[in-house]
Enzyme design. Structure first.
Site, mmCIF file in Angstrom:
data_model
loop_
_atom_site.group_PDB
_atom_site.id
_atom_site.type_symbol
_atom_site.label_atom_id
_atom_site.label_comp_id
_atom_site.label_asym_id
_atom_site.label_seq_id
_atom_site.Cartn_x
_atom_site.Cartn_y
_atom_site.Cartn_z
ATOM 1 N N MET A 1 -7.347 3.322 0.523
ATOM 2 C CA MET A 1 -8.377 3.199 -0.376
ATOM 3 C C MET A 1 -8.589 1.726 -0.753
ATOM 4 S SD MET A 1 -9.725 6.335 -0.121
ATOM 5 C CE MET A 1 -9.047 8.093 -0.001
ATOM 6 N N PHE A 392 -0.682 6.348 1.608
ATOM 7 C CA PHE A 392 0.129 5.235 1.907
ATOM 8 C C PHE A 392 -0.731 4.442 3.138
ATOM 9 C CE2 PHE A 392 4.744 6.121 0.934
ATOM 10 C CZ PHE A 392 4.250 5.879 -0.197
ATOM 11 N N GLU A 393 -1.187 3.131 3.272
ATOM 12 C CA GLU A 393 -1.800 2.429 4.082
ATOM 13 C C GLU A 393 -0.991 1.387 4.685
ATOM 14 O OE1 GLU A 393 -5.464 1.741 2.682
ATOM 15 O OE2 GLU A 393 -5.913 3.493 1.768
ATOM 16 N N GLY A 394 -1.423 0.658 5.938
ATOM 17 C CA GLY A 394 -0.937 -0.731 6.398
ATOM 18 C C GLY A 394 0.459 -0.392 6.660
#
Length: 607
Positions: A1, A392-394
C-alpha cells in the site's frame, strides 16, 4: 500500500520476461560427432508429411511450402497473445545415452530444446529474421529415461517463426509399451476445497492423469497431485492413469474422499459481505487525516496503517499515531483507544497492518521472528486490537533461489514469518483475525513464475506469498490481493489481463478460488481458498493507485463472480456466491473521493 501517489510496477514483469530470454541458453554450440550406431530418431523432422508426429499448442503451427530450408515443406508457427507457439514431439530414447538435437530455424526469436531428459533439460535460441540458421544442443539422458520431448517455440508478441530439418541423433530406444495401471492411490491431505492424492510410481510412465467422477481434472509428471476448486462437505471419487508416448493405461481402482466443512480461519464473526479499508493512522498524505471516530459504519474491518520496523531485519515493529505537526486534527491516544472500543462494540474489527510500501520487514533469523511476535503483541495489547494484517511488499519476501516448491519453503524470511503468525494465532486464540494484502506480482504471477522460474534466473520474488498463504490457509480470515499497481497478469485462460476493468478482477479472483498450477507445473497446484476467505482489493480513487476501477466495472466483477452474469470474455471456474466482499486503499482516499467506493458497496449489497 502506498503512502503517496501511485507507483507503476511494470518493471518487475518486464524483468521477468527479459530474464526468460537471457536464461534460455547460448546460441549454437559445437556438437560431438555421432557414434556409428546412432540414428536420427525424429519423426517427420522435415515436415514433409505436414504436422504428422508434431503437436503445436493452440493450433499455432502449420506446414508451409515457403520458405523451406530443404525439401518442399517447413514448419511455420505463430505466437499469439500469451502463447509462444510451441511445437513438440515425444521421442523414445535409451537411458544413460548422449544425444544431439539440431534444427534449422528462421525468425525474430526461435528456441530449440529438449525436456524430460532425466538430467539437465536443454535449450538454445537465436535471432535469425530473414535467414536460416542452425541451432544445435546436446544432452545425456538419465538412468531411467525412456522418452524425451523435443520442441521449438517463438516468443510472445513476435511474428511467425519457421523451422526445418529437425534431427535428434543418438542410439535408438526400445519400443515403448503402454504403462501398467497405477496402484496404491490414496489421499494425503483434504481441505474444504481440495484433495491431495498420491500413488505408486509406474515403470515407463512419463506422466499421470487424475480423474474425478470419470472426468480428467489434473495431470502430473510424478506420482502425486492436488485437485483444487472443490466444494466443502462434498464426496468425490478419484482415479488415476499412467501414460507415455505409447498411450494411457486403464484407470486405477477408485477411491472416495469427502472435503471438510471448512472452518479453520473462519470468518471470526464477520458479516456475510464485508468491506475492508486501511486507515492512515500513523502518517499524513494528500488524502488528509481521518480520525477513528469519524470512520463510517460501512467499514467492517479497519486496518491501521502502518506498524513499521525499526530496521528491515530487526523484526521489531512500532506503531504511533501521526504527529500533530503532520496531522493537526489527530486525536489523542485516549480518544483513539475509546473510538476503537466503540467500533468493536458495533461489531467492527480493528487490526494492525504491518509493512506497506515503505515498511520493509525481513524475518531472516529466529531472533527477528521472536522480536516480531513480542512487538506485534504489544501493539495489539496496547490498543485492544482484533488481529493482524500482513501487508509485506517489495523485498520483504525475497526467496532463496533454491525455493522452487511453495508447499515446502526453506527461505528463512518465509519460514520465520509463518512461524511468527502461528505463534500469534496460538496466543490470541480462535477469534484472532488474520488478513493479508499481497500484490498480484507475489501471488497470481506464481502461475507463470515461482522461485528460480521455468528457465532459471527469474525474479525470485514472483509468487513469493504463495507458501505463506498456503501454510496459513486454515488460520486465514481474509486474503485481499491488491488488484492494482500491477502489470498485465496471465489468468487461467492463458490470456493476459490488464488492471482497471472488471475483467482483471474476475480473472485474478477466480484464480484464488479455483486454484492454479504453480509455474505451470501440474504436480504443484496451489489449492483454491474458500470464497468467504477472499475479498477483492481496489484503490478507492484515481489518486489512490494505478488501476482505479469505476463503480460500474466493480459491479460487473461482482455479478460475474457471485452470479456468473456480466462475465465478458473470461469464464469463471465456479459461481462464488459466498465471496466475502471488497477491500480498498484507503478509507482516507474514499473520504477524499466523497465516499464513492463505500457508497457503491452499500448500494450493491443492500446495506
Amino acid at each position: 500500500m502506498e503512502r503517496t501517489g501511485p507507483t507503476v510496477r511494470f518493471s518487475r514483469l518486464l524483468a521477468v520476461c527479459s530474464a526468460g530470454l537471457l536464461a534460455a541458453g547460448a546460441l549454437a554450440v559445437s556438437a560431438p560427432a555421432a557414434g556409428a550406431a546412432d540414428v536420427d530418431l525424429a519423426r517427420n523432422g522435415g515436415f514433409e508429411a505436414g504436422l504428422d508426429g508434431w503437436n503445436c499448442a493452440n493450433s499455432s503451427g502449420a506446414a508451409v511450402s515457403t520458405p523451406t530450408r530443404s525439401g518442399t515443406s517447413a514448419l511455420r508457427a505463430t505466437p499469439a497473445g500469451s502463447d509462444h507457439a510451441k511445437c513438440s514431439q515425444s521421442i523414445t530414447v535409451k537411458p544413460n545415452s548422449s544425444y544431439t538435437l539440431s534444427a534449422w530455424v528462421q525468425g525474430s526469436y526461435v528456441y530449440l530444446g529438449a525436456s524430460g531428459t532425466g538430467t539437465t533439460d536443454v535449450s538454445t535460441w537465436t535471432q535469425s529474421p530473414g535467414a536460416w540458421k542452425q541451432l544445435t544442443t546436446t544432452f545425456k539422458t538419465g538412468p531411467s529415461t525412456t522418452s524425451v520431448s523435443v520442441y521449438t517455440h517463438g516468443w510472445y508478441g513476435t511474428p511467425a517463426y519457421y523451422a526445418d530439418d529437425l534431427t535428434l541423433v543418438g542410439p535408438g530406444g526400445d519400443p515403448v509399451v503402454i504403462p501398467a495401471v497405477p496402484a496404491g492411490l490414496k489421499t494425503t491431505a483434504i481441505t474444504s476445497s481440495s484433495v491431495a492424492l498420491s500413488w505408486n510410481a509406474v515403470s515407463g510412465a512419463s506422466g499421470y492423469h487424475v480423474y474425478r467422477g470419470g472426468t480428467k481434472v489434473a495431470s502430473a509428471t510424478g506420482p502425486s497431485a492436488t485437485v483444487a476448486g472443490l466444494t466443502a462437505s462434498t464426496a468425490y471419487s478419484f482415479q488415476v492413469t499412467a501414460a507415455n508416448a505409447a498411450g494411457e493405461s486403464a484407470k486405477s481402482a477408485a477411491i472416495n474422499a469427502t472435503t471438510t466443512a471448512g472452518g479453520g480461519g473462519g470468518d471470526t464473526k464477520l458479516p456475510p459481505r464485508a468491506l475492508v479499508g486501511y486507515l492512515h493512522s500513523s502518517f499524513a498524505n494528500g488524502s488528509g487525516y481521518t480520525r477513528m471516530a469519524d470512520v463510517p459504519d460501512s467499514w467492517d474491518v479497519i486496518n491501521l496503517a502502518f506498524g513499521e520496523p525499526t530496521s528491515v531485519t530487526s523484526g521489531d515493529i512500532r506503531f504511533a499515531l501521526c504527529p500533530v505537526a503532520e496531522c493537526p486534527n489527530v486525536e489523542s491516544e485516549a480518544e483513539f483507544k475509546a473510538a476503537i472500543k466503540a467500533k468493536q462494540a458495533a461489531g467492527k474489527k480493528v487490526l494492525i497492518s504491518i509493512g506497506g510500501q515503505n515498511g520493509q520487514v525481513q524475518l531472516g533469523s529466529t531472533a527477528a521472528r521472536d522480536a516480531f511476535v513480542t512487538s506485534v503483541s504489544k501493539i495489539i495489547d496496547t490498543y485492544g486490537l482484533d488481529g493482524l494484517d500482513i501487508d509485506f511488499e517489495g523485498h520483504s519476501l525475497s526467496l532463496n533461489t533454491g525455493d522452487t516448491d511453495f508447499r515446502s519453503p526453506t527461505s528463512p524470511v518465509i519460514v520465520n514469518l509463518i512461524s511468527a503468525v502461528k505463534s500469534l494465532k496460538a496466543k490470541y486464540g480462535p477469534d484472532f483475525v488474520l488478513t493479508m494484502a499481497p500484490e498480484t506480482f507475489f501471488v497470481q504471477l506464481g502461475y507463470q513464475f515461482y522461485g528460480s522460474g521455468p528457465w532459471g534466473g527469474q525474479d525470485p520474488r514472483a509468487g513469493a506469498y504463495l507458501p505463506v498463504i498456503h501454510a496459513l490457509r486454515d488460520d486465514l480470515t481474509l486474503l485481499h490481493v491488491q488488484d492494482y499497481n500491477s502489470g498485465p497478469i496471465m489468468g487461467l485462460d492463458n490470456q493476459y489481463h490488464t488492471m482497471g476493468g472488471a475483467d482483471f478482477h474476475i480473472a485474478m479472483t477466480d484464480m484464488l478460488l479455483a486454484g492454479f498450477p504453480v509455474a505451470g507445473n501440474t504436480s504443484r497446484v496451489f489449492p483454491g481458498l474458500r470464497p468467504d476467505q477472499v475479498a477483492i482489493g481496489l484503490p478507492a480513487s484515481t489518486q489512490a493507485g494505478n488501476g482505479h476501477t469505476t463503480p460500474a466495472e466493480v459491479n460487473k466483477a461482482l455479478n460475474c463472480l457471485t452470479k456468473k452474469t456480466d462475465c465478458g470474455s473470461y469464464q469463471t471456474h465456479g459461481t462464488w456466491s459466498d465471496l466475502r466482499g471488497l477491500m480498498t486503499w484507503s478509507i482516507n482516499w474514499d473520504r477524499f473521493n466523497n465516499w464513492e467506493f463505500s457508497k457503491n458497496f452499500d448500494a450493491y449489497f443492500g446495506n
